[in-house]
Write a protein that holds these residues in place. Structure first.
Motif, PDB file in Angstrom:
ATOM      1  N   VAL A   7       0.857  -1.192   0.000  1.00  0.00           N
ATOM      2  CA  VAL A   7       0.000   0.000   0.000  1.00  0.00           C
ATOM      3  C   VAL A   7       0.892   1.242   0.000  1.00  0.00           C
ATOM      4  O   VAL A   7       1.514   1.565   1.004  1.00  0.00           O
ATOM      5  CB  VAL A   7      -0.939   0.013   1.235  1.00  0.00           C
ATOM      6  CG1 VAL A   7      -1.824   1.258   1.216  1.00  0.00           C
ATOM      7  CG2 VAL A   7      -1.773  -1.261   1.273  1.00  0.00           C
ATOM      8  N   GLU A   8       0.964   1.908  -1.141  1.00  0.00           N
ATOM      9  CA  GLU A   8       1.778   3.135  -1.203  1.00  0.00           C
ATOM     10  C   GLU A   8       0.991   4.338  -0.702  1.00  0.00           C
ATOM     11  O   GLU A   8       1.550   5.270  -0.155  1.00  0.00           O
ATOM     12  CB  GLU A   8       2.238   3.376  -2.640  1.00  0.00           C
ATOM     13  CG  GLU A   8       3.278   2.360  -3.071  1.00  0.00           C
ATOM     14  CD  GLU A   8       4.139   2.865  -4.202  1.00  0.00           C
ATOM     15  OE1 GLU A   8       5.324   2.485  -4.244  1.00  0.00           O
ATOM     16  OE2 GLU A   8       3.640   3.633  -5.058  1.00  0.00           O
ATOM     17  N   ARG A   9      -0.313   4.294  -0.966  1.00  0.00           N
ATOM     18  CA  ARG A   9      -1.205   5.352  -0.471  1.00  0.00           C
ATOM     19  C   ARG A   9      -2.523   4.669  -0.158  1.00  0.00           C
ATOM     20  O   ARG A   9      -3.090   4.002  -1.016  1.00  0.00           O
ATOM     21  CB  ARG A   9      -1.424   6.408  -1.558  1.00  0.00           C
ATOM     22  CG  ARG A   9      -2.436   7.498  -1.173  1.00  0.00           C
ATOM     23  CD  ARG A   9      -2.839   8.376  -2.375  1.00  0.00           C
ATOM     24  NE  ARG A   9      -3.343   7.626  -3.514  1.00  0.00           N
ATOM     25  CZ  ARG A   9      -4.581   7.145  -3.630  1.00  0.00           C
ATOM     26  NH1 ARG A   9      -5.469   7.321  -2.667  1.00  0.00           N
ATOM     27  NH2 ARG A   9      -4.957   6.455  -4.694  1.00  0.00           N
ATOM     28  N   PRO A  10      -3.018   4.762   1.089  1.00  0.00           N
ATOM     29  CA  PRO A  10      -4.286   4.090   1.386  1.00  0.00           C
ATOM     30  C   PRO A  10      -5.463   4.848   0.793  1.00  0.00           C
ATOM     31  O   PRO A  10      -5.353   6.044   0.478  1.00  0.00           O
ATOM     32  CB  PRO A  10      -4.337   4.125   2.911  1.00  0.00           C
ATOM     33  CG  PRO A  10      -3.518   5.303   3.313  1.00  0.00           C
ATOM     34  CD  PRO A  10      -2.461   5.495   2.240  1.00  0.00           C
ATOM     35  N   GLY A  11      -6.589   4.164   0.633  1.00  0.00           N
ATOM     36  CA  GLY A  11      -7.828   4.830   0.256  1.00  0.00           C
ATOM     37  C   GLY A  11      -8.486   5.390   1.505  1.00  0.00           C
ATOM     38  O   GLY A  11      -7.842   5.521   2.556  1.00  0.00           O
ATOM     39  N   LEU A  12      -9.764   5.696   1.401  1.00  0.00           N
ATOM     40  CA  LEU A  12     -10.437   6.319   2.549  1.00  0.00           C
ATOM     41  C   LEU A  12     -10.754   5.286   3.632  1.00  0.00           C
ATOM     42  O   LEU A  12     -10.576   5.550   4.817  1.00  0.00           O
ATOM     43  CB  LEU A  12     -11.733   6.971   2.073  1.00  0.00           C
ATOM     44  CG  LEU A  12     -12.236   8.084   2.972  1.00  0.00           C
ATOM     45  CD1 LEU A  12     -11.271   9.271   2.951  1.00  0.00           C
ATOM     46  CD2 LEU A  12     -13.629   8.512   2.548  1.00  0.00           C
ATOM     47  N   PHE A  13     -11.212   4.110   3.231  1.00  0.00           N
ATOM     48  CA  PHE A  13     -11.523   3.063   4.208  1.00  0.00           C
ATOM     49  C   PHE A  13     -11.469   1.722   3.491  1.00  0.00           C
ATOM     50  O   PHE A  13     -12.480   1.195   3.055  1.00  0.00           O
ATOM     51  CB  PHE A  13     -12.903   3.307   4.844  1.00  0.00           C
ATOM     52  CG  PHE A  13     -13.093   2.572   6.143  1.00  0.00           C
ATOM     53  CD1 PHE A  13     -12.740   3.170   7.354  1.00  0.00           C
ATOM     54  CD2 PHE A  13     -13.606   1.278   6.165  1.00  0.00           C
ATOM     55  CE1 PHE A  13     -12.893   2.495   8.560  1.00  0.00           C
ATOM     56  CE2 PHE A  13     -13.767   0.599   7.373  1.00  0.00           C
ATOM     57  CZ  PHE A  13     -13.418   1.214   8.572  1.00  0.00           C
ATOM     58  N   ASP A  14     -10.248   1.199   3.339  1.00  0.00           N
ATOM     59  CA  ASP A  14     -10.049  -0.083   2.655  1.00  0.00           C
ATOM     60  C   ASP A  14      -9.969  -1.174   3.708  1.00  0.00           C
ATOM     61  O   ASP A  14      -9.122  -1.105   4.598  1.00  0.00           O
ATOM     62  CB  ASP A  14      -8.715  -0.123   1.896  1.00  0.00           C
ATOM     63  CG  ASP A  14      -8.431   1.157   1.123  1.00  0.00           C
ATOM     64  OD1 ASP A  14      -9.340   1.623   0.432  1.00  0.00           O
ATOM     65  OD2 ASP A  14      -7.294   1.684   1.220  1.00  0.00           O
ATOM     66  N   LEU A 155      -6.641  -0.243   5.844  1.00  0.00           N
ATOM     67  CA  LEU A 155      -5.266  -0.207   5.365  1.00  0.00           C
ATOM     68  C   LEU A 155      -4.627   1.140   5.631  1.00  0.00           C
ATOM     69  O   LEU A 155      -5.287   2.177   5.635  1.00  0.00           O
ATOM     70  CB  LEU A 155      -5.225  -0.477   3.855  1.00  0.00           C
ATOM     71  CG  LEU A 155      -5.743  -1.825   3.369  1.00  0.00           C
ATOM     72  CD1 LEU A 155      -5.395  -1.999   1.888  1.00  0.00           C
ATOM     73  CD2 LEU A 155      -5.188  -2.969   4.195  1.00  0.00           C
ATOM     74  N   LYS A 156      -3.307   1.103   5.865  1.00  0.00           N
ATOM     75  CA  LYS A 156      -2.553   2.348   5.973  1.00  0.00           C
ATOM     76  C   LYS A 156      -1.295   2.246   5.127  1.00  0.00           C
ATOM     77  O   LYS A 156      -0.928   1.147   4.672  1.00  0.00           O
ATOM     78  CB  LYS A 156      -2.230   2.657   7.428  1.00  0.00           C
ATOM     79  CG  LYS A 156      -1.333   1.639   8.086  1.00  0.00           C
ATOM     80  CD  LYS A 156      -1.031   2.029   9.534  1.00  0.00           C
ATOM     81  CE  LYS A 156       0.095   1.157  10.053  1.00  0.00           C
ATOM     82  NZ  LYS A 156       0.210   1.092  11.474  1.00  0.00           N
ATOM     83  N   GLU A 157      -0.635   3.369   4.941  1.00  0.00           N
ATOM     84  CA  GLU A 157       0.554   3.400   4.097  1.00  0.00           C
ATOM     85  C   GLU A 157       1.605   2.405   4.605  1.00  0.00           C
ATOM     86  O   GLU A 157       1.844   2.328   5.810  1.00  0.00           O
ATOM     87  CB  GLU A 157       1.141   4.825   4.099  1.00  0.00           C
ATOM     88  CG  GLU A 157       2.237   5.007   3.073  1.00  0.00           C
ATOM     89  CD  GLU A 157       2.863   6.397   3.189  1.00  0.00           C
ATOM     90  OE1 GLU A 157       2.132   7.355   3.486  1.00  0.00           O
ATOM     91  OE2 GLU A 157       4.085   6.499   2.988  1.00  0.00           O
ATOM     92  N   GLY A 158       2.198   1.667   3.686  1.00  0.00           N
ATOM     93  CA  GLY A 158       3.254   0.723   4.048  1.00  0.00           C
ATOM     94  C   GLY A 158       2.757  -0.679   4.333  1.00  0.00           C
ATOM     95  O   GLY A 158       3.551  -1.609   4.467  1.00  0.00           O
ATOM     96  N   ASP A 159       1.430  -0.860   4.436  1.00  0.00           N
ATOM     97  CA  ASP A 159       0.876  -2.202   4.644  1.00  0.00           C
ATOM     98  C   ASP A 159       1.194  -3.094   3.440  1.00  0.00           C
ATOM     99  O   ASP A 159       1.402  -2.592   2.325  1.00  0.00           O
ATOM    100  CB  ASP A 159      -0.660  -2.147   4.769  1.00  0.00           C
ATOM    101  CG  ASP A 159      -1.100  -1.770   6.168  1.00  0.00           C
ATOM    102  OD1 ASP A 159      -0.275  -1.841   7.095  1.00  0.00           O
ATOM    103  OD2 ASP A 159      -2.281  -1.387   6.325  1.00  0.00           O
TER     104      ASP A 159
END
Lengths: 354, 247
Positions: A7-14, A155-159
């Protein structure tokens, strides 16, 4: 190295979701699971997953993430009106990717998912299913108890989403022949279980008025705004009992709340009706500001609506058609596909704006 | 009140045995829950997905693609006739609880004052109560324990706490509860148990209590509480350790 999507950039609520956690509600465990079981089934189908595998996919809300492929190749199934593009290498121009079909991506490519148009969710399945651990029989994320999915959270960045295969199987890409018809018109509900906690006027208000989806709409439920529903002398409160999916509870304030995937297993407010299971996916796709009406049907009618919908879903899966592979993009076809996508988006918007 | 079948859409229906919290009503809920489980184990009642007991009703979930309400209801009604004879699964457990620390027993003084009995007597009455799990819900693993000694019956706190610590043992109305997680809550806090009501390290056996279980509390010192907590931090408790008798 194990195959994964980073995950380079998360969405709003993935969140990672499958069909949900069945069999543990007696222990207070909400089912969670995909808000839109139809889109989940279609995303898994185009990705090549059979229904009995109950593969976990990524549920995206409003805005999707950007994912970097760290596997030799991965086949994804993207379903729902979501903007998507492929970035072939660092700094390359994004190339639009159509939704409602599968794509095979290779190492170092980025899948950039953007806005979702006209509905609340879209789904990204991967061939073999997202390989997070099973908890109580399911991979579904339940954020309120921080369990399932990826560490029980969005999800958050880096996941990294673990993939079960290092390479995609060799076969043609698949596409939906047409977007699934979720139906339109009033949302059909079965009155009860606490129908007697409402006056005749209260029932008439509920089925005779327009309600607006408020900003308080999430995986747990949707609060509607509109005319107040009158309770009978039995009042708004009950000794807590179990809650079915799509139950519509009406607290003392008189406004209906539809209880969805992350609903609690039991509650103490009277429930005026339950949304027919065939109309639950389109209810879950509603966005704040959208207007709906409710209409009453019988249990037998709701059962037959569901069976008819399931036949159409099976037909849609049987009718998947081969899609053009990723490599040879022909500008004319791309242009036509974009036009078609544009139409598809409008159709979705019209369904859900009622 | 007679048994009612209430519509809950096309994937569930509720079998309601009453509108109040009462031992005979909950016993009938648990008896039907057990009877349906036995039928399903014997390969009958195809299409029933799961059953969820609450204080006074059993919610029966079914798959409308493999059965119908019209087919299921008579089969469930037939079980009601003989259902009373079936004793639902019931384990007896004893849970350690530390009442002797002001950090845990935040409302002990208040409960003593409102009920007009001494703090020591409040603890004795809680220890003397034999509880039955009427329902697990609201949060994963949260047991609703009926059977609280009458002198301790109080309404909920006028203003709920924003944060009740996990594993707090609390009372309100005619019940006691144990909070599985830190959460808001309006119950009166009498103590804390080192035993988590929900430990994900146990996987599918994450919850400690199930509907129908019988529960008593055992008074422990702060030192024993700390020792047990340290143990729980290293590895999850095996629930069997607290079970006195199994069915």
């Amino acid at each position: 190295m194990s195959a994964r999507l980073v995950v380079e950039r998360p969405g709003l609520f993935d969140t990672v979701q499958d069909r949900g956690r069945v069999g543990f509600q007696e222990l207070g465990m909400p089912t969670a699971g995909a808000m839109d079981r139809i889109a989940l089934a279609l995303a898994n189908a185009v990705a090549g997953n059979t229904p009995d595998a109950n593969a976990a996919a990524l549920e995206m809300s409003v805005l999707g993430p950007t994912l970097l492929v760290e596997a030799d190749s991965v086949r994804v199934g993207l379903v729902g009106p979501i903007e998507a593009s492929l970035i072939a290498s660092e700094g390359a121009a994004p190339k639009p990717l159509p939704s409602d079909r599968s794509h095979t991506l290779t190492r170092g490519q980025r899948l950039k998912l953007g806005g979702i148009g006209g509905v609340s969710t879209a789904y990204l399945a991967v061939e073999g299913g997202i390989d997070v651990p099973v908890f109580m029989g399911s991979r579904s994320t339940y954020t309120r108890a921080a369990l399932g999915g990826l560490e029980g959270r969005k999800l958050k960045e880096g996941d990294a989403l673990p993939l079960p295969r290092e390479t995609a199987s060799a076969r043609a890409e698949l596409a939906l022949a047409a977007p699934f018809d979720y139906g339109s018109g009033p949302i059909r509900v079965v009155p009860g279980p606490q129908a007697d906690h409402f006056t005749e006027a209260g029932h008439a208000t509920f089925t005779g008025s327009e309600y607006v989806v408020s900003k308080e709409a999430d995986r747990m439920g949707i609060r509607f705004e509109g005319p107040k529903i009158e309770h009978s002398a039995l009042g708004p409160d009950i000794v807590s009992d179990g809650i079915a999916p799509g139950a519509i509870q009406v607290p003392a304030a008189g406004l209906p709340i539809a209880l969805l995937a992350d609903r609690q297993t039991a509650g103490g407010y009277s429930k005026i009706a339950t949304i027919a299971s065939a109309d639950l996916p389109r209810t879950c796709r509603l966005l704040p500001g959208m207007r709906v009406r409710f209409t009453a049907i019988t249990v037998a009618e709701a059962e037959s609506l569901r069976r008819e919908q399931e036949r159409r879903l099976a037909a849609a899966i049987a009718g998947l058609k081969p899609a053009r592979p990723e490599g040879g993009i022909d500008m004319k076809a791309l242009y036509e596909e974009n036009l078609i996508d544009g139409v598809v988006l409008c159709v979705h918007v019209r369904y859900h704006a009622n | 009140m007679s048994t009612r079948f209430l519509d809950c859409g096309d994937t569930a229906f509720s079998v309601e045995f009453g509108s109040t919290i009462a031992p005979d009503i909950n016993a009938r809920v648990m008896a039907l829950h057990g009877a349906i489980a036995a039928e399903r184990e014997a390969g009958r009642l195809t299409g029933v997905v799961e059953t969820v007991p609450s204080m006074r009703a059993l919610l029966v979930f079914y798959d409308p693609l493999s059965t119908t309400r019209a087919a299921l209801q008579p089969a469930i009604e037939a079980l009601l006739v003989g259902g009373q004879a079936i004793t639902a699964r019931s384990r007896r457990l004893t849970l350690p609880c530390c009442y002797d620390d002001a950090e845990f027993a935040l409302d002990l003084a208040d409960v003593a004052q409102r009920t007009g009995i001494s703090q020591e007597r409040v603890i004795e009455l809680h220890l003397a109560s034999e509880f039955r799990v009427y329902m697990v819900g609201f949060m994963p693993g949260l047991p609703y324990l009926a059977g609280l000694a009458k002198p301790l019956h109080l309404p909920r706190r006028a203003s709920p706490r924003v944060r009740v610590p996990a594993r707090s043992v609390a009372i309100a109305t005619e019940m006691s509860v144990v909070y599985p997680f830190e959460s808001p809550g309006g119950w009166h806090l009498l103590g804390r148990t080192p035993v988590s009501m929900f430990d994900t390290r146990r996987g599918a056996g994450a919850t400690t209590l199930a509907p129908g279980d019988t529960v008593r509390f055992r008074r422990i010192s702060r030192a024993e509480y700390d020792a047990l907590s340290a143990e729980a931090e290293r590895a999850p408790f095996d629930v069997e350790r607290f079970v006195e008798a199994s069915p």
